[in-house]
Design a protein around this motif. Structure first.
Motif, short mmCIF file in Angstrom:
data_model
loop_
_atom_site.label_atom_id
_atom_site.label_comp_id
_atom_site.label_asym_id
_atom_site.label_seq_id
_atom_site.Cartn_x
_atom_site.Cartn_y
_atom_site.Cartn_z
N ASN A 141 1.20 -1.02 0.08
CA ASN A 141 0.10 -0.44 -0.08
C ASN A 141 0.95 1.18 0.11
OD1 ASN A 141 -3.03 -1.30 0.20
ND2 ASN A 141 -1.74 -2.23 1.80
N ASP A 142 2.14 1.21 -0.85
CA ASP A 142 2.96 2.69 -0.53
C ASP A 142 2.40 3.60 -2.02
OD1 ASP A 142 4.40 0.44 0.20
OD2 ASP A 142 5.73 0.58 -1.07
N PHE A 143 2.32 4.46 -0.88
CA PHE A 143 1.72 6.42 -1.68
C PHE A 143 2.91 6.73 -2.12
CE2 PHE A 143 1.31 8.57 2.03
CZ PHE A 143 1.16 7.89 3.41
N TRP A 144 2.26 8.13 -2.84
CA TRP A 144 3.31 8.88 -3.28
C TRP A 144 3.08 9.83 -2.72
CZ3 TRP A 144 3.50 4.71 -5.21
CH2 TRP A 144 4.32 3.31 -6.06
N ARG A 145 4.00 11.26 -2.25
CA ARG A 145 3.34 12.75 -2.20
C ARG A 145 4.48 13.93 -2.69
NH1 ARG A 145 -0.81 10.53 -1.87
NH2 ARG A 145 -2.11 10.43 -0.29
N LEU A 146 4.07 15.03 -3.27
CA LEU A 146 5.22 15.47 -3.41
C LEU A 146 5.60 16.11 -2.12
CD1 LEU A 146 2.69 17.58 -6.09
CD2 LEU A 146 5.22 16.74 -6.54
N VAL A 147 6.97 16.42 -2.56
CA VAL A 147 7.41 16.93 -1.15
C VAL A 147 6.85 18.34 -0.48
CG1 VAL A 147 10.29 16.38 -1.07
CG2 VAL A 147 9.52 18.48 -2.48
N ASP A 148 6.23 18.97 -1.16
CA ASP A 148 5.99 19.76 -0.84
C ASP A 148 4.09 19.65 -0.71
OD1 ASP A 148 4.62 19.88 -3.49
OD2 ASP A 148 5.04 22.09 -3.75
N SER A 149 3.92 19.09 -0.44
CA SER A 149 1.91 18.06 0.22
C SER A 149 2.02 18.15 1.49
CB SER A 149 2.45 16.74 -0.29
OG SER A 149 0.25 16.63 0.67
N SER A 150 0.65 18.81 1.65
CA SER A 150 0.64 19.45 3.43
C SER A 150 -0.24 18.25 3.98
CB SER A 150 -0.57 20.28 3.28
OG SER A 150 -1.62 19.87 2.14
N GLU A 151 0.08 16.81 3.10
CA GLU A 151 0.16 16.06 3.60
C GLU A 151 0.94 15.15 4.18
OE1 GLU A 151 -2.71 13.31 1.06
OE2 GLU A 151 -3.44 15.31 0.40
N ILE A 152 2.08 15.61 4.87
CA ILE A 152 3.10 15.23 5.72
C ILE A 152 3.70 15.78 5.96
CG2 ILE A 152 4.14 13.73 3.59
CD1 ILE A 152 5.88 16.18 2.36
N GLN A 153 4.07 16.27 7.06
CA GLN A 153 4.47 17.15 8.42
C GLN A 153 6.27 16.55 8.97
OE1 GLN A 153 3.51 19.75 8.84
NE2 GLN A 153 1.40 19.89 7.35
N PRO A 154 6.34 17.49 9.72
CA PRO A 154 6.99 16.72 10.70
C PRO A 154 6.90 15.90 11.90
CG PRO A 154 8.26 18.87 10.16
CD PRO A 154 6.50 18.49 9.94
N ILE A 155 8.01 15.07 12.60
CA ILE A 155 7.65 14.09 13.46
C ILE A 155 6.95 15.02 14.58
CG2 ILE A 155 8.28 12.12 15.00
CD1 ILE A 155 8.68 10.44 12.91
N GLY A 156 5.87 14.99 15.35
CA GLY A 156 5.89 15.76 16.52
C GLY A 156 4.55 16.38 16.32
N ASN A 157 4.31 16.94 14.84
CA ASN A 157 3.97 18.31 14.86
C ASN A 157 2.30 17.43 15.42
OD1 ASN A 157 1.17 19.53 12.29
ND2 ASN A 157 3.15 20.46 12.57
N CYS A 158 1.51 16.73 14.99
CA CYS A 158 0.63 15.86 15.20
C CYS A 158 -0.29 15.64 16.83
CB CYS A 158 0.49 14.05 15.24
SG CYS A 158 -1.11 13.88 15.44
N GLU A 159 1.08 15.56 17.73
CA GLU A 159 0.77 15.92 19.34
C GLU A 159 0.65 17.15 19.05
OE1 GLU A 159 3.64 13.30 21.13
OE2 GLU A 159 1.80 11.73 20.70
N LYS A 160 1.82 17.97 18.69
CA LYS A 160 1.81 19.84 18.81
C LYS A 160 0.32 20.71 18.22
CE LYS A 160 3.79 22.74 15.95
NZ LYS A 160 4.35 22.76 15.12
N ASN A 161 -0.37 19.57 17.89
CA ASN A 161 -1.37 20.22 17.66
C ASN A 161 -3.17 19.03 17.97
OD1 ASN A 161 -1.21 22.22 15.93
ND2 ASN A 161 0.01 20.71 14.57
N THR A 162 -2.17 18.93 19.56
CA THR A 162 -3.00 17.51 20.47
C THR A 162 -3.58 16.94 19.69
OG1 THR A 162 -5.09 18.80 19.70
CG2 THR A 162 -3.64 20.17 22.09
N GLY A 163 -3.26 16.15 18.77
CA GLY A 163 -4.19 15.55 18.32
C GLY A 163 -3.11 13.65 18.22
N MET A 164 -3.23 12.62 18.32
CA MET A 164 -2.63 11.27 18.57
C MET A 164 -2.68 10.38 17.02
SD MET A 164 -3.37 9.96 22.12
CE MET A 164 -4.86 8.60 21.46
N LEU A 165 -0.99 10.04 17.36
CA LEU A 165 -0.69 9.50 15.89
C LEU A 165 -1.25 7.78 16.12
CD1 LEU A 165 2.95 10.58 16.29
CD2 LEU A 165 1.75 10.75 14.55
N GLN A 166 -1.89 7.86 15.26
CA GLN A 166 -2.85 6.49 14.71
C GLN A 166 -2.19 4.84 13.61
OE1 GLN A 166 -6.28 6.80 15.61
NE2 GLN A 166 -5.34 8.29 16.49
#
Ligand code: MLY
Length: 266
Positions: free
Chosen positions: A76-101
């Motif tokens: 289930n590999d997928f491809w993303r442009l490096v400027d996609s907003s769907e990729i973020q540095p690790i820590g971003n999710c928790e910084k925004n009070t989210g939880m990694l799933q």
């Protein structure tokens, strides 16, 4: 690799024109790709877009990353442009009070997710924040594509491929992407601001391998099969409904100067 496909020759051959850059939601120059195989980052799960997961860069192609979700399989590999907003540095999710799933189809018991997460991140090489791009390119004000314009597009059934394509139709904010030399099985509608479509010349700037067109002739409806460009009027001795289509022309193979290496004719 790359065959010998030349847009220059091809555009002349087909008498077509390239969709202008302002039609696309892409940067004027492709975004720089400083990622390395093995780096980890956060990504939206493509099969469950509300969840943010850990992904590993398993490959790089031009301005795109080949990603695999940690805890998922390799199907289930997928491809993303490096400027996609769907990729973020690790820590971003928790910084925004989210939880990694865990990814959809997590290969272990759901209860082992917290421990899995801990282990997968332990000692991992995390993609540094500075190699992410601040934002995606701006959305063009309107859909300014026109039917017949050429572009480069991701084959969504084989998303590692970027292929020569033609705008087949317009439907409000949507564009029908048709693949040159293929009969339609790969066509799709997307929004005009989709990140899966690129201006002619994109792959040669990024160093991506642009696939050559397929070899299956699809002739423009307006030209039918007639070389004179007319729609065809009944010829003497022809039955109604059999307007001047040259016998066998449907099966015509295109053999262009652009070669046919790469995609395979599978
Ligand atoms: N031979 C394979 C791959 C086809 C790729 C088509 N793209 C490039 C439009 C198949 O037929 O599935």
């Amino acid at each position: 690799q790359g065959g010998h496909f030349s847009w220059d020759k091809y555009l002349k051959e087909t008498g077509a024109s390239a969709a202008p850059a302002h039609c696309f939601r892409q940067g004027a120059t492709p975004p720089v790709n400083e990622f390395k195989a093995g780096m980890k980052l956060e990504a939206q799960d493509p099969r469950n877009t509300t969840s943010t997961c850990i992904a590993t860069v398993v490959g790089l192609t031009g301005s795109r990353l080949r990603l695999r979700l940690d805890g998922s399989d390799n199907k289930n590999d997928f491809w993303r442009l490096v400027d996609s907003s769907e990729i973020q540095p690790i820590g971003n999710c928790e910084k925004n009070t989210g939880m990694l799933q865990p990814p959809l189809g997590f290969r272990l018991n759901a209860s082992s997710w917290p421990m899995f997460l801990l282990k997968t991140l332990n000692g991992a090489e995390m993609a540094p924040a500075r190699i992410f791009h601040k934002q995606e390119p701006p959305v063009p004000e309107q859909n300014s594509f026109q039917v017949g314009m050429k572009l480069e597009a991701v084959d969504r059934k084989n998303p590692h491929f970027i292929c020569p394509a033609t705008v087949g139709a317009l439907r409000g904010v949507e564009v029908l992407v048709t693949f040159d030399g293929w009969r339609g099985a790969f066509d799709y509608y997307c929004r005009y601001d989709s990140r899966d479509i690129f201006p002619v010349g994109w792959c040669s700037l990024t160093g991506d391998n642009l696939q050559p067109p397929g070899t299956k002739a699809v002739l423009p409806k307006t030209l039918g099969c007639l070389s004179d460009g007319s729609e065809g009027t009944a010829m003497p001795g022809q039955l109604p409904g059999q307007r001047g289509r040259k016998p066998g022309c449907r099966k015509a193979k295109l053999t262009g100067p652009w070669g046919q290496k790469g995609a395979g004719v599978g």
